[in-house]
Write a protein that holds these residues in place. Structure first.
Motif, PDB file in Angstrom:
ATOM      1  N   LYS A  43       3.294  -3.431 -10.451  1.00 21.77           N
ATOM      2  CA  LYS A  43       1.987  -3.380 -10.076  1.00 21.77           C
ATOM      3  C   LYS A  43       0.895  -3.528 -11.133  1.00 21.77           C
ATOM      4  O   LYS A  43      -0.195  -3.781 -10.991  1.00 21.77           O
ATOM      5  CB  LYS A  43       1.599  -2.493  -8.910  1.00 21.77           C
ATOM      6  CG  LYS A  43       2.222  -2.641  -7.574  1.00 21.77           C
ATOM      7  CD  LYS A  43       1.592  -1.987  -6.785  1.00 21.77           C
ATOM      8  CE  LYS A  43       2.394  -2.244  -5.191  1.00 21.77           C
ATOM      9  NZ  LYS A  43       2.501  -1.344  -4.248  1.00 21.77           N
ATOM     10  N   ASP A  44       1.513  -3.467 -12.439  1.00 19.74           N
ATOM     11  CA  ASP A  44       0.783  -3.670 -13.516  1.00 19.74           C
ATOM     12  C   ASP A  44       0.116  -4.953 -13.684  1.00 19.74           C
ATOM     13  O   ASP A  44       0.836  -6.043 -13.200  1.00 19.74           O
ATOM     14  CB  ASP A  44       1.402  -3.188 -14.817  1.00 19.74           C
ATOM     15  CG  ASP A  44       1.782  -1.509 -14.965  1.00 19.74           C
ATOM     16  OD1 ASP A  44       1.194  -0.906 -14.066  1.00 19.74           O
ATOM     17  OD2 ASP A  44       2.497  -1.539 -15.852  1.00 19.74           O
ATOM     18  N   HIS A  98      25.102  -7.344  -7.376  1.00 22.81           N
ATOM     19  CA  HIS A  98      24.300  -8.186  -8.506  1.00 22.81           C
ATOM     20  C   HIS A  98      23.165  -8.738  -7.997  1.00 22.81           C
ATOM     21  O   HIS A  98      22.103  -8.676  -8.492  1.00 22.81           O
ATOM     22  CB  HIS A  98      25.176  -8.514  -9.715  1.00 22.81           C
ATOM     23  CG  HIS A  98      26.078  -7.516 -10.197  1.00 22.81           C
ATOM     24  ND1 HIS A  98      27.123  -7.728 -11.339  1.00 22.81           N
ATOM     25  CD2 HIS A  98      26.505  -6.250  -9.849  1.00 22.81           C
ATOM     26  CE1 HIS A  98      27.741  -6.624 -11.496  1.00 22.81           C
ATOM     27  NE2 HIS A  98      27.277  -5.829 -10.654  1.00 22.81           N
ATOM     28  N   LEU A 100      21.965  -9.100  -5.205  1.00 21.18           N
ATOM     29  CA  LEU A 100      20.711  -8.287  -4.351  1.00 21.18           C
ATOM     30  C   LEU A 100      20.017  -7.369  -5.312  1.00 21.18           C
ATOM     31  O   LEU A 100      18.397  -7.438  -5.128  1.00 21.18           O
ATOM     32  CB  LEU A 100      21.534  -7.507  -3.309  1.00 21.18           C
ATOM     33  CG  LEU A 100      22.008  -8.023  -2.221  1.00 21.18           C
ATOM     34  CD1 LEU A 100      22.889  -7.217  -1.472  1.00 21.18           C
ATOM     35  CD2 LEU A 100      21.196  -9.145  -1.389  1.00 21.18           C
ATOM     36  N   TYR A 101      20.528  -6.900  -6.270  1.00 20.40           N
ATOM     37  CA  TYR A 101      19.557  -5.925  -7.217  1.00 20.40           C
ATOM     38  C   TYR A 101      18.506  -7.028  -7.892  1.00 20.40           C
ATOM     39  O   TYR A 101      17.483  -6.437  -8.007  1.00 20.40           O
ATOM     40  CB  TYR A 101      20.237  -5.199  -8.438  1.00 20.40           C
ATOM     41  CG  TYR A 101      21.726  -4.664  -8.335  1.00 20.40           C
ATOM     42  CD1 TYR A 101      21.879  -3.938  -6.964  1.00 20.40           C
ATOM     43  CD2 TYR A 101      22.514  -4.438  -9.154  1.00 20.40           C
ATOM     44  CE1 TYR A 101      23.030  -3.213  -6.928  1.00 20.40           C
ATOM     45  CE2 TYR A 101      23.642  -3.754  -8.969  1.00 20.40           C
ATOM     46  CZ  TYR A 101      23.828  -3.124  -7.989  1.00 20.40           C
ATOM     47  OH  TYR A 101      25.014  -2.293  -7.575  1.00 20.40           O
ATOM     48  N   ALA A 104      15.792  -8.423  -5.417  1.00 17.82           N
ATOM     49  CA  ALA A 104      14.893  -7.307  -5.247  1.00 17.82           C
ATOM     50  C   ALA A 104      13.973  -7.253  -6.456  1.00 17.82           C
ATOM     51  O   ALA A 104      12.737  -7.023  -6.515  1.00 17.82           O
ATOM     52  CB  ALA A 104      15.410  -5.769  -4.906  1.00 17.82           C
ATOM     53  N   GLU A 107      11.599  -9.901  -6.310  1.00 17.93           N
ATOM     54  CA  GLU A 107      10.611  -9.658  -5.267  1.00 17.93           C
ATOM     55  C   GLU A 107       9.220  -8.943  -5.696  1.00 17.93           C
ATOM     56  O   GLU A 107       8.314  -9.023  -5.221  1.00 17.93           O
ATOM     57  CB  GLU A 107      11.198  -9.192  -4.007  1.00 17.93           C
ATOM     58  CG  GLU A 107      11.887 -10.135  -3.266  1.00 17.93           C
ATOM     59  CD  GLU A 107      12.759  -9.597  -2.004  1.00 17.93           C
ATOM     60  OE1 GLU A 107      12.245  -9.472  -1.164  1.00 17.93           O
ATOM     61  OE2 GLU A 107      14.160  -9.254  -2.372  1.00 17.93           O
ATOM     62  N   SER A 112       8.719 -14.011  -2.132  1.00 24.35           N
ATOM     63  CA  SER A 112       9.952 -13.670  -1.157  1.00 24.35           C
ATOM     64  C   SER A 112      11.223 -13.832  -1.247  1.00 24.35           C
ATOM     65  O   SER A 112      11.435 -14.956  -1.948  1.00 24.35           O
ATOM     66  CB  SER A 112       9.560 -14.042   0.257  1.00 24.35           C
ATOM     67  OG  SER A 112       9.714 -15.442   0.548  1.00 24.35           O
ATOM     68  N   ARG A 113      12.106 -13.193  -0.484  1.00 18.48           N
ATOM     69  CA  ARG A 113      13.610 -13.255  -0.750  1.00 18.48           C
ATOM     70  C   ARG A 113      13.885 -14.748  -0.290  1.00 18.48           C
ATOM     71  O   ARG A 113      14.614 -15.711  -0.498  1.00 18.48           O
ATOM     72  CB  ARG A 113      14.482 -12.317   0.132  1.00 18.48           C
ATOM     73  CG  ARG A 113      15.943 -12.531   0.377  1.00 18.48           C
ATOM     74  CD  ARG A 113      16.663 -12.178  -0.906  1.00 18.48           C
ATOM     75  NE  ARG A 113      16.147 -10.781  -1.325  1.00 18.48           N
ATOM     76  CZ  ARG A 113      17.090  -9.511  -1.069  1.00 18.48           C
ATOM     77  NH1 ARG A 113      18.274  -9.909  -0.491  1.00 18.48           N
ATOM     78  NH2 ARG A 113      16.739  -8.288  -1.390  1.00 18.48           N
ATOM     79  N   ASP A 114      13.303 -15.186   1.115  1.00 14.58           N
ATOM     80  CA  ASP A 114      13.318 -16.283   1.604  1.00 14.58           C
ATOM     81  C   ASP A 114      12.907 -17.379   0.885  1.00 14.58           C
ATOM     82  O   ASP A 114      13.637 -18.558   0.865  1.00 14.58           O
ATOM     83  CB  ASP A 114      12.808 -16.373   3.089  1.00 14.58           C
ATOM     84  CG  ASP A 114      13.514 -15.394   4.105  1.00 14.58           C
ATOM     85  OD1 ASP A 114      14.460 -15.148   3.692  1.00 14.58           O
ATOM     86  OD2 ASP A 114      13.005 -15.594   5.163  1.00 14.58           O
ATOM     87  N   GLU A 115      11.903 -17.453   0.011  1.00 17.47           N
ATOM     88  CA  GLU A 115      11.336 -18.349  -0.852  1.00 17.47           C
ATOM     89  C   GLU A 115      12.420 -19.000  -2.020  1.00 17.47           C
ATOM     90  O   GLU A 115      12.719 -19.838  -1.993  1.00 17.47           O
ATOM     91  CB  GLU A 115      10.056 -18.142  -1.477  1.00 17.47           C
ATOM     92  CG  GLU A 115       8.860 -18.245  -0.828  1.00 17.47           C
ATOM     93  CD  GLU A 115       7.474 -17.578  -1.642  1.00 17.47           C
ATOM     94  OE1 GLU A 115       7.550 -18.169  -2.896  1.00 17.47           O
ATOM     95  OE2 GLU A 115       7.069 -16.488  -1.220  1.00 17.47           O
ATOM     96  N   GLU A 118      15.482 -20.572  -0.417  1.00 18.21           N
ATOM     97  CA  GLU A 118      15.000 -21.863   0.269  1.00 18.21           C
ATOM     98  C   GLU A 118      15.216 -22.551  -1.253  1.00 18.21           C
ATOM     99  O   GLU A 118      15.536 -23.865  -1.124  1.00 18.21           O
ATOM    100  CB  GLU A 118      13.910 -21.805   0.708  1.00 18.21           C
ATOM    101  CG  GLU A 118      13.976 -21.707   2.355  1.00 18.21           C
ATOM    102  CD  GLU A 118      12.590 -21.443   2.998  1.00 18.21           C
ATOM    103  OE1 GLU A 118      11.473 -22.041   2.523  1.00 18.21           O
ATOM    104  OE2 GLU A 118      12.386 -20.807   4.020  1.00 18.21           O
TER     105      GLU A 118
END
Lengths: 335, 95
Positions: A43-44, A98, A100-101, A104, A107, A112-115, A118
């Motif tokens: 969030k920086d 790996h 998935l890490y 994440a 993200e 987003s994951r979907d973007e 896609e």
């Protein structure tokens, strides 16, 4: 497993906009943090080009892990023993983990994951060129562990110190698991080398096919690498493509002798003066051809990814429907 | 195509009894049970934990990184809160 820092021309919007006074305060603080060797956290404040570079690199890296499951998954049903099958299953599962890490971590940068998925499925995102080569024999599974994961480890260790916290932490986790991948590969090959002449030839053939693509995993020469300088300033890239490639060759050449195989490069030779191995020139036309979508398996890999996603759609939908039903039942009970 | 992205869950793992749960990453899952299952598969493949918490990411309230000075700097000049602030005679300094 595999990052390549594929440097493709980017649209010009990655140039810094003329900053407002407030932005330049933030920029100064960001620069000071980097200079002090501190991590940047999700969030920086960060400059937009830094964020975009990370999204591109981390998502390419995540895609590589996921696509990397395909050439190896191809051999799970044909593993020669139950032990090797269990090992290969564990390795392919690691690659999924790996991915998935890394998704994440990407993200946390506001995509987003979907973007991301896609973009991969639409052919707009890149993944490591190495996975566009076919796995023709069982020896390929060993060579992927030894050479491909070996090259990946070289690439990935410096990333555990990269300036973006979530990426660095994902890489720490990945590097811990990666060593198993390389060692099981070498172990598999050693076993084959103790077998029949045909098995030894199979190992040599696999080494002949994977050696050069493995060297290509480090990306273009430093002189050709468009983003290296900026990425180095940002603390994303700590060691250049050519330096990493040299380290990999230096580490691997002695291992090949232990294994009893020949690396397919007549110019590969220890250079006493440099304290490094000299090696031949990479066929860059082949590299760019594969990166640009025309490798032996590009279409097949992408088609397999898209099919897996589409054929799994009903499972994802059912899971959501079930979760909604459970929720509404809970609500009814509470009412 | 309608986007049906599963919600995000933050994963906390106790690596062995006696230690705190520690944040280790996140997973997407449609509900809590599947989030736990996914967290187990993704984050404890090598016995990294004995207990897992999952928390919907949108349920976490975080401090504002821009407010770091107001939040944390006031503690900076209160050095008397640390035991090393007090210089005691050698005979009793192990106190």
């Amino acid at each position: 497993m595999y990052t390549q820092a594929i440097d493709l021309p980017q649209p010009k919007d990655t140039q810094s906009p003329a900053g407002s006074a407030e932005n330049s305060d933030y920029q100064a603080e960001f620069d000071a943090k980097l200079a002090r060797g501190e991590f940047i956290e999700a969030k920086d404040w960060m400059p937009e080009p830094y964020r975009k570079t990370l999204v591109r690199q981390i998502s390419q890296h995540a895609h590589s892990e996921i696509v990397g499951m395909l050439p190896e998954g191809n051999w799970i049903t044909r593993a020669p023993t139950l032990k090797r099958k269990a090992i290969l299953l564990a390795k392919v599962q690691d690659e999924g983990g790996h991915g998935l890490y890394l998704y994440a971590a990407a993200e946390t940068l506001g995509v987003s994951r979907d973007e991301l998925i896609e973009a991969l499925h639409a052919g707009k995102a890149k993944y490591s060129s190495i996975f566009n080569y076919p796995t023709l024999t069982w020896a390929d599974i060993g060579v992927i562990g030894w050479l491909v994961d070996g090259a990946a480890i070289m690439n990935q260790i410096p990333l555990t110190r990269c300036s973006y916290g979530p990426y660095a932490r994902a890489m720490v986790r990945i590097c811990k698991e990666e060593s198993f991948h390389q060692r099981q590969g070498f172990d598999l090959l050693l076993t084959m080398m103790c077998g029949s002449q045909a098995q030894r030839e199979m190992v040599q053939d696999a080494v002949d096919r994977w050696w050069w693509p493995s060297l290509m995993m480090f990306g273009p020469h430093d002189s050709e690498s468009r983003h290296t300088e900026q990425s180095t300033k940002w603390g994303i890239k700590r060691i250049s493509n050519d330096e990493l490639r040299q380290k990999f060759v230096d580490a691997t050449a002695p291992q090949a002798r232990v294994l009893g195989v020949t690396l397919p490069d007549p110019q590969l030779k220890w250079n006493e003066a440099r304290g490094h191995y000299d090696f031949g020139e990479i066929h860059w036309d082949e590299f760019w051809n594969v990166v640009n979508g025309n490798g032996p398996c590009n279409r097949e890999r992408l088609a397999a990814r898209v099919a897996a996603w589409e054929e799994g759609a009903w499972v994802r939908e059912a899971a959501v429907a079930y979760a909604r039903k459970q929720e509404s039942r809970l609500r009814d009970k509470a009412a | 195509m309608e986007r049906k992205e599963w919600p995000l869950w933050e994963v906390f793992i106790r690596s062995r009894s006696g230690l705190d749960h520690k944040h280790c990453g996140s997973v997407h899952a449609p509900d809590a049970r599947m989030a736990l299952q996914a967290a187990r598969d993704v984050y404890t493949r090598r016995q990294e934990g004995v207990s897992i918490w999952v928390v919907r990411a949108d349920q976490i309230v975080a401090s504002d990184p821009d407010a770091k000075p107001e939040m944390f700097d006031p503690a900076e000049d209160k050095i008397y809160r640390h035991p090393t602030f007090y210089k005691l005679p050698d005979e009793v300094d192990h106190m």
